[in-house]
Design a protein around this motif. Structure first.
Motif, PDB file in Angstrom:
ATOM      1  N   ASN A  43       0.832  -1.204   0.000  1.00 42.46           N
ATOM      2  CA  ASN A  43       0.000   0.000   0.000  1.00 42.46           C
ATOM      3  C   ASN A  43       0.869   1.257   0.000  1.00 42.46           C
ATOM      4  OD1 ASN A  43      -2.331  -1.538  -0.012  1.00 42.46           O
ATOM      5  ND2 ASN A  43      -2.523  -1.512   2.212  1.00 42.46           N
ATOM      6  N   ARG A  59      -0.671  -4.071  -7.885  1.00 43.54           N
ATOM      7  CA  ARG A  59      -2.057  -4.311  -7.468  1.00 43.54           C
ATOM      8  C   ARG A  59      -2.436  -5.784  -7.602  1.00 43.54           C
ATOM      9  NH1 ARG A  59      -3.838   1.314 -10.340  1.00 43.54           N
ATOM     10  NH2 ARG A  59      -3.410   2.647  -8.519  1.00 43.54           N
ATOM     11  N   ALA A  60      -1.939  -6.430  -8.626  1.00 39.65           N
ATOM     12  CA  ALA A  60      -2.208  -7.864  -8.788  1.00 39.65           C
ATOM     13  C   ALA A  60      -1.566  -8.662  -7.655  1.00 39.65           C
ATOM     14  CB  ALA A  60      -1.693  -8.345 -10.140  1.00 39.65           C
ATOM     15  N   ARG A  86      -0.843  -7.547  -4.664  1.00 41.01           N
ATOM     16  CA  ARG A  86      -1.558  -7.248  -3.419  1.00 41.01           C
ATOM     17  C   ARG A  86      -2.845  -8.064  -3.352  1.00 41.01           C
ATOM     18  NH1 ARG A  86      -2.764  -1.408  -2.924  1.00 41.01           N
ATOM     19  NH2 ARG A  86      -4.302  -1.940  -4.473  1.00 41.01           N
ATOM     20  N   GLU A  87      -3.585  -8.136  -4.454  1.00 43.42           N
ATOM     21  CA  GLU A  87      -4.815  -8.935  -4.482  1.00 43.42           C
ATOM     22  C   GLU A  87      -4.514 -10.399  -4.203  1.00 43.42           C
ATOM     23  OE1 GLU A  87      -6.784  -8.212  -8.197  1.00 43.42           O
ATOM     24  OE2 GLU A  87      -6.996  -6.064  -7.777  1.00 43.42           O
ATOM     25  N   GLU A  88      -3.420 -10.912  -4.776  1.00 42.78           N
ATOM     26  CA  GLU A  88      -3.024 -12.297  -4.534  1.00 42.78           C
ATOM     27  C   GLU A  88      -2.693 -12.515  -3.055  1.00 42.78           C
ATOM     28  OE1 GLU A  88       0.543 -15.416  -5.700  1.00 42.78           O
ATOM     29  OE2 GLU A  88       0.433 -13.499  -6.718  1.00 42.78           O
ATOM     30  N   GLU A 111      -3.734 -10.765  -0.483  1.00 45.33           N
ATOM     31  CA  GLU A 111      -4.959 -10.671   0.312  1.00 45.33           C
ATOM     32  C   GLU A 111      -5.791 -11.941   0.177  1.00 45.33           C
ATOM     33  OE1 GLU A 111      -6.532  -7.027  -1.259  1.00 45.33           O
ATOM     34  OE2 GLU A 111      -5.534  -5.829   0.288  1.00 45.33           O
ATOM     35  N   ARG A 112      -5.844 -12.512  -1.030  1.00 42.40           N
ATOM     36  CA  ARG A 112      -6.577 -13.754  -1.251  1.00 42.40           C
ATOM     37  C   ARG A 112      -5.943 -14.893  -0.447  1.00 42.40           C
ATOM     38  NH1 ARG A 112      -5.392 -17.638  -4.495  1.00 42.40           N
ATOM     39  NH2 ARG A 112      -3.988 -16.391  -5.777  1.00 42.40           N
TER      40      ARG A 112
END
Length: 73
Positions: free
Chosen positions: A13, A46-47, A49-51, A53-54
């Motif tokens: 972030n 961003r990809a 970070r999404e990974e 978080e998942r």
């Protein structure tokens, strides 16, 4: 591929915010190549970070200690 530890989401972030600030500066200066590079980096960040978080939402499964087939009990 780089796998991001879910503990690093806060750092991602921070990096995103820094990139957004750099992109705004590049826009003011009309540095089109810099903007393109930052946009690409933001997409990858961003990809990741999404990974992360998942992955942090997945349950932890304890598999136990492996044993050889000859071990009994």
């Amino acid at each position: 591929m780089l796998h991001v530890n879910p503990k690093m989401v806060d750092r991602l972030n921070e990096l995103e915010q820094d990139l957004i600030t750099r992109r705004q500066h590049a826009q003011r200066e009309h540095w089109l190549g810099e903007i393109e590079g930052i946009d690409l980096t933001l997409t990858f960040l961003r990809a990741k970070r999404e990974e992360a978080e998942r992955l942090s939402r997945r349950p932890v499964i304890q598999l136990g200690t492996p044993r050889s087939r000859g071990d009994s009990g």
